[in-house]
Design a protein around this motif. Sequence first.
Motif, short mmCIF file in Angstrom:
data_model
loop_
_atom_site.label_atom_id
_atom_site.label_comp_id
_atom_site.label_asym_id
_atom_site.label_seq_id
_atom_site.Cartn_x
_atom_site.Cartn_y
_atom_site.Cartn_z
N ALA A 236 0.85 -1.19 0.00
CA ALA A 236 0.00 0.00 0.00
C ALA A 236 0.88 1.24 0.00
O ALA A 236 2.01 1.23 0.51
CB ALA A 236 -0.91 0.01 1.22
N LEU A 237 0.37 2.32 -0.60
CA LEU A 237 0.97 3.64 -0.49
C LEU A 237 -0.05 4.51 0.24
O LEU A 237 -1.15 4.77 -0.26
CB LEU A 237 1.28 4.24 -1.87
N ILE A 238 0.32 4.95 1.45
CA ILE A 238 -0.56 5.79 2.26
C ILE A 238 -0.10 7.22 2.07
O ILE A 238 1.01 7.59 2.44
CB ILE A 238 -0.49 5.37 3.73
N THR A 239 -0.96 8.05 1.49
CA THR A 239 -0.52 9.36 1.02
C THR A 239 -0.86 10.51 1.96
O THR A 239 -0.47 11.65 1.68
CB THR A 239 -1.14 9.66 -0.36
N SER A 240 -1.56 10.24 3.04
CA SER A 240 -1.86 11.30 4.00
C SER A 240 -1.88 10.70 5.40
O SER A 240 -2.13 9.48 5.57
CB SER A 240 -3.21 11.95 3.69
N PRO A 241 -1.60 11.49 6.44
CA PRO A 241 -1.59 10.96 7.81
C PRO A 241 -2.92 10.30 8.16
O PRO A 241 -3.98 10.92 8.06
CB PRO A 241 -1.33 12.21 8.65
N THR A 242 -2.86 9.05 8.56
CA THR A 242 -4.04 8.24 8.84
C THR A 242 -3.89 7.61 10.21
O THR A 242 -2.80 7.14 10.57
CB THR A 242 -4.21 7.14 7.77
N GLY A 243 -4.96 7.58 10.99
CA GLY A 243 -4.91 7.00 12.32
C GLY A 243 -4.44 5.56 12.29
O GLY A 243 -4.91 4.75 11.47
N VAL A 244 -3.52 5.21 13.20
CA VAL A 244 -2.99 3.85 13.22
C VAL A 244 -4.08 2.84 13.54
O VAL A 244 -4.13 1.75 12.96
CB VAL A 244 -1.83 3.74 14.24
N SER A 245 -4.98 3.18 14.43
CA SER A 245 -6.07 2.26 14.75
C SER A 245 -6.90 1.94 13.51
O SER A 245 -7.29 0.78 13.28
CB SER A 245 -6.97 2.86 15.84
N SER A 246 -7.15 2.94 12.67
CA SER A 246 -7.89 2.72 11.42
C SER A 246 -7.11 1.83 10.46
O SER A 246 -7.68 0.95 9.80
CB SER A 246 -8.21 4.05 10.74
N LEU A 247 -5.79 2.04 10.39
CA LEU A 247 -4.97 1.20 9.51
C LEU A 247 -4.96 -0.24 9.99
O LEU A 247 -5.02 -1.18 9.18
CB LEU A 247 -3.55 1.75 9.45
N LEU A 248 -4.90 -0.44 11.31
CA LEU A 248 -4.94 -1.82 11.84
C LEU A 248 -6.29 -2.47 11.56
O LEU A 248 -6.36 -3.68 11.33
CB LEU A 248 -4.64 -1.80 13.33
N LYS A 249 -7.35 -1.69 11.61
CA LYS A 249 -8.67 -2.21 11.25
C LYS A 249 -8.70 -2.65 9.79
O LYS A 249 -9.21 -3.72 9.45
CB LYS A 249 -9.72 -1.13 11.50
N GLU A 250 -8.13 -1.81 8.89
CA GLU A 250 -8.04 -2.19 7.48
C GLU A 250 -7.28 -3.49 7.31
O GLU A 250 -7.71 -4.39 6.57
CB GLU A 250 -7.31 -1.10 6.69
N LEU A 251 -6.14 -3.60 7.98
CA LEU A 251 -5.30 -4.79 7.84
C LEU A 251 -5.97 -6.01 8.43
O LEU A 251 -5.80 -7.13 7.92
CB LEU A 251 -3.95 -4.55 8.54
N GLY A 252 -6.76 -5.81 9.49
CA GLY A 252 -7.49 -6.94 10.08
C GLY A 252 -8.57 -7.48 9.18
O GLY A 252 -8.98 -8.63 9.31
#
Length: 450
Positions: A236-252
């Motif tokens: 993935a390329l994350i292009t703007s600051p994103t909450g880590v909790s939200s990213l972990l939810k995506e990955l889950g």
Amino acid sequence: MSKPSIRPSQVSLTGGIGVRASASVSFKSHQDYVRFGTITNPKRFWPSWRAEHPGYEGAEISIYSGYIVNGAFDPLNFQKRDFILDSFGHNESGANITAKDTLKLASNDRSKAPRKSSGLISADITNTETSITLTPSGVGDSEYPLSGWGRLGDEVVSFTRASGSDVCTIVRAAYNTLADTHSINDVFQLCLYYSDTISNIQYDLLVNYSGVSAAVIPKAEWDNEAGLFLPGLYQALITSPTGVSSLLKELGETAPNYMFWDERTNLINMIAIKPPPTTALVLTAESNLLKGKTSITDKTDMRISTVIVNFGQLDPTKELDEASNYRQGHVRFNPNANTTYNDIEKYKVINSRWINNDNRVAAVRLAARFGRRFADTPREIKFALDAKDSDVWTGAPLFINSDLIVDKVTKERYNMPVQVLSVGESQSYNYTALEYEYGVELPEDLGSEN
């Protein structure tokens, strides 16, 4: 001090870090002549503590629960639970603190990835220029690597720069974005790129972007779980600051797994959604379950009949829920589920930036995992155990045998497989668990468990 009130962590089988464990402790006003000198008014202790520790938020504390034997404290008789301070308040009678488990550090309001960049472009640029200079002076070395990806407005560029320089050479219109004009003082946001295993990505987000101690992550166990059940690389390329909790939810969701804080081991566990074990501890109503404490509820909102996975993201600057921004889709439809449930369809739609266009196997696997795990309406069972059985803890697979659970064909009692979602302590140990069924493999699953 009053008895601490501890709310247990709770597993979320749909991915992410679930509900965090928390604790609340109340203290009476008292004097402390060693710490604060001769304080004649005991009401000044907590105001004095607050004045000395204005930055208490995030500090580590430990709460011990157990038994005093013969008037002496022995750590062997106590269970140690680690938390981080979250809030503090006091009045004339005393003070109250609240604390949460270490995963609080990954909250969206505390941790973001990538971090917000402060480099600005020093002049207007057209849609064809291939060089930018960043300000303020020195920001290149302090915030940007020698090469990587950056975002200007809605345009993604690749860049290189020399050590000690604020000048970046850029290649325009990357990742299907369009070259555009940009103005002086526009932010040059550093992007975060991953192409790695799921365990390495989640570890990096927690340790390097949330400040979670590596000591509370059993990384070898994470790697083993990922290697067995979630193999391959995720990108993935994350292009703007994103909450880590939200990213972990995506990955889950993308690589079906869930995380939770284990209050007994003081570790963060990562478990893949997978077929249930064939053997596990059996708890029976006669030998283990406390009488009058068992209840069962159908969780109709958790059933899934159709899983839709959109993947192969086109433009990483767009919102994740734009289905048209993905090259491919995979649909897993379970006709048997609709037949059984009066043709009432239950959808789960996952738009994944983490599965690239060449990784269809990952899309098929995640659809199969969720579709099979929740093919039927799972039952939630709440029950209580006494201290002799309290080794059973959050995340554990079990079998429950009770008159409240009968086979759909024989109508006789049987060992129902469950997963423990949370455990709370009061006069007994109170459990919430979810039925651990796994539906049949469908032709479109393409051997996803192999």
